[in-house]
Design a protein around this motif. Structure first.
Motif, PDB file in Angstrom:
ATOM      1  N   ALA A 177      33.874 -20.829  34.057  1.00  0.00           N
ATOM      2  CA  ALA A 177      32.346 -21.231  34.544  1.00  0.00           C
ATOM      3  C   ALA A 177      31.552 -20.995  33.659  1.00  0.00           C
ATOM      4  O   ALA A 177      30.591 -21.619  33.799  1.00  0.00           O
ATOM      5  CB  ALA A 177      32.540 -19.547  35.678  1.00  0.00           C
ATOM      6  N   ARG A 178      31.732 -20.019  32.576  1.00  0.00           N
ATOM      7  CA  ARG A 178      31.531 -20.448  31.332  1.00  0.00           C
ATOM      8  C   ARG A 178      30.645 -21.424  30.976  1.00  0.00           C
ATOM      9  O   ARG A 178      29.654 -21.832  30.110  1.00  0.00           O
ATOM     10  CB  ARG A 178      31.316 -18.736  30.718  1.00  0.00           C
ATOM     11  CG  ARG A 178      30.618 -18.553  29.475  1.00  0.00           C
ATOM     12  CD  ARG A 178      30.616 -16.946  28.602  1.00  0.00           C
ATOM     13  NE  ARG A 178      30.212 -16.512  29.449  1.00  0.00           N
ATOM     14  CZ  ARG A 178      30.790 -14.917  29.307  1.00  0.00           C
ATOM     15  NH1 ARG A 178      31.793 -14.843  28.220  1.00  0.00           N
ATOM     16  NH2 ARG A 178      30.354 -13.401  29.659  1.00  0.00           N
ATOM     17  N   GLU A 179      32.232 -21.925  30.388  1.00  0.00           N
ATOM     18  CA  GLU A 179      31.927 -23.239  29.859  1.00  0.00           C
ATOM     19  C   GLU A 179      31.345 -24.513  30.335  1.00  0.00           C
ATOM     20  O   GLU A 179      30.530 -25.213  29.958  1.00  0.00           O
ATOM     21  CB  GLU A 179      33.444 -23.712  29.693  1.00  0.00           C
ATOM     22  CG  GLU A 179      33.995 -25.056  29.190  1.00  0.00           C
ATOM     23  CD  GLU A 179      34.556 -25.799  28.705  1.00  0.00           C
ATOM     24  OE1 GLU A 179      35.341 -26.543  28.637  1.00  0.00           O
ATOM     25  OE2 GLU A 179      35.669 -24.731  28.373  1.00  0.00           O
ATOM     26  N   GLN A 180      31.324 -24.160  32.106  1.00  0.00           N
ATOM     27  CA  GLN A 180      30.681 -25.803  32.787  1.00  0.00           C
ATOM     28  C   GLN A 180      29.276 -24.718  32.700  1.00  0.00           C
ATOM     29  O   GLN A 180      27.945 -26.405  32.296  1.00  0.00           O
ATOM     30  CB  GLN A 180      30.802 -25.168  34.169  1.00  0.00           C
ATOM     31  CG  GLN A 180      30.229 -26.139  35.432  1.00  0.00           C
ATOM     32  CD  GLN A 180      30.996 -27.461  35.006  1.00  0.00           C
ATOM     33  OE1 GLN A 180      31.684 -27.953  34.162  1.00  0.00           O
ATOM     34  NE2 GLN A 180      29.708 -28.421  35.360  1.00  0.00           N
ATOM     35  N   ARG A 181      28.417 -23.730  32.458  1.00  0.00           N
ATOM     36  CA  ARG A 181      27.314 -23.252  32.271  1.00  0.00           C
ATOM     37  C   ARG A 181      26.476 -23.920  31.169  1.00  0.00           C
ATOM     38  O   ARG A 181      25.759 -24.590  31.033  1.00  0.00           O
ATOM     39  CB  ARG A 181      26.934 -21.682  32.736  1.00  0.00           C
ATOM     40  CG  ARG A 181      27.594 -21.136  34.109  1.00  0.00           C
ATOM     41  CD  ARG A 181      26.675 -20.006  34.548  1.00  0.00           C
ATOM     42  NE  ARG A 181      27.552 -19.053  32.884  1.00  0.00           N
ATOM     43  CZ  ARG A 181      28.292 -18.345  34.111  1.00  0.00           C
ATOM     44  NH1 ARG A 181      28.871 -18.659  34.962  1.00  0.00           N
ATOM     45  NH2 ARG A 181      28.820 -17.671  33.198  1.00  0.00           N
ATOM     46  N   ILE A 182      27.542 -23.709  30.614  1.00  0.00           N
ATOM     47  CA  ILE A 182      27.375 -24.092  28.774  1.00  0.00           C
ATOM     48  C   ILE A 182      26.650 -25.656  28.860  1.00  0.00           C
ATOM     49  O   ILE A 182      25.880 -25.968  28.524  1.00  0.00           O
ATOM     50  CB  ILE A 182      28.413 -23.297  27.647  1.00  0.00           C
ATOM     51  CG1 ILE A 182      28.477 -21.878  27.371  1.00  0.00           C
ATOM     52  CG2 ILE A 182      28.065 -24.624  26.111  1.00  0.00           C
ATOM     53  CD1 ILE A 182      29.087 -21.358  26.755  1.00  0.00           C
ATOM     54  N   ARG A 183      28.413 -26.148  29.267  1.00  0.00           N
ATOM     55  CA  ARG A 183      28.069 -27.901  29.531  1.00  0.00           C
ATOM     56  C   ARG A 183      26.720 -28.169  29.649  1.00  0.00           C
ATOM     57  O   ARG A 183      26.094 -29.205  29.460  1.00  0.00           O
ATOM     58  CB  ARG A 183      29.283 -28.385  30.139  1.00  0.00           C
ATOM     59  CG  ARG A 183      29.195 -29.685  29.755  1.00  0.00           C
ATOM     60  CD  ARG A 183      30.698 -30.204  30.400  1.00  0.00           C
ATOM     61  NE  ARG A 183      31.649 -29.828  29.946  1.00  0.00           N
ATOM     62  CZ  ARG A 183      32.775 -29.687  29.259  1.00  0.00           C
ATOM     63  NH1 ARG A 183      32.708 -30.901  28.375  1.00  0.00           N
ATOM     64  NH2 ARG A 183      33.669 -29.633  28.778  1.00  0.00           N
ATOM     65  N   GLN A 184      26.459 -28.097  30.404  1.00  0.00           N
ATOM     66  CA  GLN A 184      24.978 -28.199  31.687  1.00  0.00           C
ATOM     67  C   GLN A 184      24.009 -27.577  30.896  1.00  0.00           C
ATOM     68  O   GLN A 184      22.985 -28.925  30.918  1.00  0.00           O
ATOM     69  CB  GLN A 184      24.909 -27.555  33.387  1.00  0.00           C
ATOM     70  CG  GLN A 184      26.322 -27.991  33.943  1.00  0.00           C
ATOM     71  CD  GLN A 184      26.334 -27.808  35.687  1.00  0.00           C
ATOM     72  OE1 GLN A 184      25.882 -26.247  35.683  1.00  0.00           O
ATOM     73  NE2 GLN A 184      27.588 -27.678  36.388  1.00  0.00           N
ATOM     74  N   GLY A 185      24.348 -26.925  30.888  1.00  0.00           N
ATOM     75  CA  GLY A 185      23.346 -25.781  30.187  1.00  0.00           C
ATOM     76  C   GLY A 185      22.609 -26.876  29.060  1.00  0.00           C
ATOM     77  O   GLY A 185      21.810 -27.171  28.412  1.00  0.00           O
TER      78      GLY A 185
END
Length: 266
Positions: A141-149
């Motif tokens: 979940a954190r990686e996905q947030r970083i990728r999207q941001g």
């Protein structure tokens, strides 16, 4: 939008945005920033013109007033030969000594971003995250947030520089950042925190002048899993005193503010 300082030097909002994007990546989930920038002379002549600012707690970089670096170079009084990592992981240095200097060496290595050609901020920030965040702190979940941001920030930075929102950057276009100074807040065997002074340079193309911005932020490092990692828990909270003002190496204020300049050990 272009602002003009009292000597007629100019800096663009795109320079401010690019520097803010890069520091956001470098400080990760913690820290606070103050930001400004200027188009200065080429680094081979002298450092670019740079802004001072008292850093204050804020969730995002904010522009501040500018100044022009004095023509006379003042040698920094304090230098650190930051140690290099003993190995590389995904092309980035890891394996730093278990010491304060080792923690600072990791911060030097982790602050080096180079976005050009087909490399994007998403690529750089994900490499930063996977390399300098402890495995136990990484989640899908954190990686996905970083990728999207990072994808949104990359597109906005490109627009601010007048470039297409996607695809390889045109020849001569790039954004690069590196750590040029620090001031320790605290240093314990397994925890180090410091104010960081980062320099970001950008070019929108081969014929476009280089734009330089300086950013100050605070960050914490913790000894985890046999190496120095970024502290994702907010351990880089500001110290009891004010953060140092922005002052580039070569300015007498660099010494007055208590900054230590960086040399990377060979």
């Amino acid at each position: 939008m272009v602002r003009t300082d009292k000597r007629g030097g100019r800096f663009s909002r795109s320079a401010l945005w690019a520097a803010g994007v890069m520091l956001t990546a470098v400080v990760g989930l913690t820290g606070y920033t103050a930001l400004s920038g200027d188009k200065g002379p080429p680094p081979s002549i002298q450092p670019g013109t740079n802004p001072p600012a008292s850093t204050t707690a804020t969730p995002a970089p904010v522009p501040v007033s500018t100044y022009s670096l004095p023509a006379t170079w003042t040698e920094p009084q304090r230098w650190l030969a930051a140690p290099r990592g003993a190995r590389t992981t995904g092309g980035r240095e890891t394996g730093f000594p278990h010491s304060t200097e080792g923690a600072l060496g990791m911060l030097v290595a982790s602050s080096g971003f180079d976005v050009e050609g087909s490399t994007t901020l998403v690529d750089e920030q994900l490499a930063f995250y996977t390399t300098y965040t402890a495995a136990s702190d990484q989640t899908p979940a954190r990686e996905q947030r970083i990728r999207q941001g990072a994808a949104k920030a990359d597109a906005r930075a490109r627009v601010a520089m007048g470039l297409p929102e996607s695809g390889p950057l045109p020849p001569g276009a790039w954004v690069r950042t590196h750590l040029v100074g620090f001031k320790l807040i605290q240093a314990q065997p397994d925890t180090v925190s410091a104010h960081l002074l980062l320099r970001t340079a950008q070019k929108a193309g081969e014929t476009t002048p280089e734009a330089v911005s300086y950013v100050v932020g605070t960050i914490g490092a913790v000894w985890r899993e046999g190496d120095w990692k970024l502290d994702p828990s907010g351990g880089a909270s500001p110290g009891p005193g004010p953060a140092p003002e922005i002052a580039a190496p070569g300015d007498v204020s660099f010494n007055a503010q208590g900054w230590t300049a960086i040399r990377q050990a060979s």
